[in-house]
Motif scaffolding. Sequence first.
Motif, PDB file in Angstrom:
ATOM      1  N   LYS A   3       0.834  -1.207   0.000  1.00 27.69           N
ATOM      2  CA  LYS A   3       0.000   0.000   0.000  1.00 27.69           C
ATOM      3  C   LYS A   3       0.867   1.255   0.000  1.00 27.69           C
ATOM      4  O   LYS A   3       0.569   2.237  -0.691  1.00 27.69           O
ATOM      5  CB  LYS A   3      -0.919  -0.002   1.219  1.00 27.69           C
ATOM      6  CG  LYS A   3      -1.915  -1.144   1.238  1.00 27.69           C
ATOM      7  CD  LYS A   3      -2.797  -1.087   2.479  1.00 27.69           C
ATOM      8  CE  LYS A   3      -3.790  -2.245   2.487  1.00 27.69           C
ATOM      9  NZ  LYS A   3      -4.675  -2.183   3.690  1.00 27.69           N
ATOM     10  N   GLN A  13      -5.687   4.705   5.726  1.00 29.16           N
ATOM     11  CA  GLN A  13      -6.493   3.495   5.561  1.00 29.16           C
ATOM     12  C   GLN A  13      -7.969   3.739   5.865  1.00 29.16           C
ATOM     13  O   GLN A  13      -8.634   2.921   6.506  1.00 29.16           O
ATOM     14  CB  GLN A  13      -5.941   2.349   6.422  1.00 29.16           C
ATOM     15  CG  GLN A  13      -4.524   1.960   6.063  1.00 29.16           C
ATOM     16  CD  GLN A  13      -4.190   0.541   6.483  1.00 29.16           C
ATOM     17  OE1 GLN A  13      -4.613  -0.425   5.859  1.00 29.16           O
ATOM     18  NE2 GLN A  13      -3.420   0.419   7.547  1.00 29.16           N
ATOM     19  N   ARG A  49     -10.636   4.698  -0.725  1.00 35.44           N
ATOM     20  CA  ARG A  49     -10.482   3.666  -1.753  1.00 35.44           C
ATOM     21  C   ARG A  49     -11.507   3.890  -2.855  1.00 35.44           C
ATOM     22  O   ARG A  49     -11.184   3.802  -4.042  1.00 35.44           O
ATOM     23  CB  ARG A  49     -10.661   2.281  -1.130  1.00 35.44           C
ATOM     24  CG  ARG A  49     -10.581   1.115  -2.116  1.00 35.44           C
ATOM     25  CD  ARG A  49     -10.782  -0.198  -1.364  1.00 35.44           C
ATOM     26  NE  ARG A  49     -10.726  -1.341  -2.271  1.00 35.44           N
ATOM     27  CZ  ARG A  49     -11.758  -1.823  -2.937  1.00 35.44           C
ATOM     28  NH1 ARG A  49     -12.947  -1.231  -2.823  1.00 35.44           N
ATOM     29  NH2 ARG A  49     -11.633  -2.873  -3.724  1.00 35.44           N
ATOM     30  N   PHE A 103      -5.559  -2.636  -1.811  1.00 35.97           N
ATOM     31  CA  PHE A 103      -6.507  -1.993  -0.894  1.00 35.97           C
ATOM     32  C   PHE A 103      -7.843  -2.715  -1.004  1.00 35.97           C
ATOM     33  O   PHE A 103      -8.865  -2.139  -1.350  1.00 35.97           O
ATOM     34  CB  PHE A 103      -6.694  -0.511  -1.243  1.00 35.97           C
ATOM     35  CG  PHE A 103      -5.483   0.330  -0.993  1.00 35.97           C
ATOM     36  CD1 PHE A 103      -5.337   1.046   0.202  1.00 35.97           C
ATOM     37  CD2 PHE A 103      -4.482   0.430  -1.950  1.00 35.97           C
ATOM     38  CE1 PHE A 103      -4.208   1.829   0.422  1.00 35.97           C
ATOM     39  CE2 PHE A 103      -3.344   1.215  -1.737  1.00 35.97           C
ATOM     40  CZ  PHE A 103      -3.225   1.894  -0.539  1.00 35.97           C
TER      41      PHE A 103
END
Length: 409
Positions: free
Chosen positions: A301, A351, A356, A405
């Motif tokens: 990531k 995160q 995303r 992801f």
Amino acid sequence: MQEKIIIFASPVFFLLIACEFIIAQRRQQHLYRINDAINSLSLGVISQIAGVFLKFLSVGMYAWVYQHSALFDLSEDSVWVWISGLLLYDFLYYWLHRMGHQTNLLWAAHVVHHQSEAYNLTTALRQTSSGALFGWIFYLPLALLGYPVEVFIVIALIDLLYQFWIHTQQIGKLGWFDRVFVSPSNHRVHHGVNDLYLDKNYGGILILWDRLFGSFIEEQDAHPVLFGTRSPLRSWNPIWANLEVYAAVAKSAWQTENWWDKWRIWLMPPGWQPNDLLRKTAAQTFDMARPEYNPPLAKPKLWYCLIQFTLCLQVGTHFLLRVDSLALLPALAYAGWLISVFFILGGLMEQRPVYRRLEQARLSLTLLIPIFSETWFSTLDLDLNLKLAIALYALLSLLALSRFFEKSK
């Protein structure tokens, strides 16, 4: 002009950053974190993008005052005009910088430069996007005295470029140099949140201003500098980094019942609160032993974010080189696309699942550009090879995003 010179200086910046990184590693000093470096550099690029649209303030207001109110006709061919202009600019910068730490309105812009809890050469490039809103006021004496616009732009750039190298922990004290000029040791103190170092050493090139006006303190080996701010940002979001203090002060101004306090809070020192709000909120203490903000991120990531940032850094260079030839709407669209990249990367490094989906949307939009447009934001004609390259970039990025992801369960 300034943006283009910064662009051409960028390879030197990154070469010196690489050198500093290698030296720090050999000394077993782990002063670099990729997430922090991406965040600082993203803020630097966004600052340059914002500067394009705020030139009417940062340079335009100076030019207007110079044209209509200059008291003298100073020649740009005179060496003394350049030397005296640089000295006067540095003096005015000192007061802008000092007021930037002592008034909420200016601190709201300047805080961006101090938010990183690391201190390395990427910190030097961490700049505000809103500094031009009020900073231009401090330099009007130069215009009134008749320093030409070209002289003002160049000496401002000299003062700015000088300050790059002082953001390092790899250079110690420099003897007599520290007593006259701003040095790495002097400027480390300025970035400290220790009680001993707080709000000291404001100079840009000369530390003499601090010595003259009582704001100087020497770095002390017995008290290592702790970097950051007293109200830690704790986020990789570059938009929020630029807005956090504005939002906090605006919230206090809205909540206070005293109408005078609603206005004067903007001119009060950071942390000041109206009496009615002080009675409602508990006093907060700063934890000197707090851990650094460093949310864990798996290596794939992190590599995705680093590669995306590196690619879009090159695209940002293209924007800055071509923006002068663009109409306003294409320029805003191109700037919006670039800023969205840095905004989304910050969320991916935290995160947060919503980022995303935002990244999927950005890449899908990028994929559509070569399908429905013959140009890249009106700056570059897209032949078949370029269209295929953009499509391949978007598709590979979507695949990597899906792989690294994966959707949270």
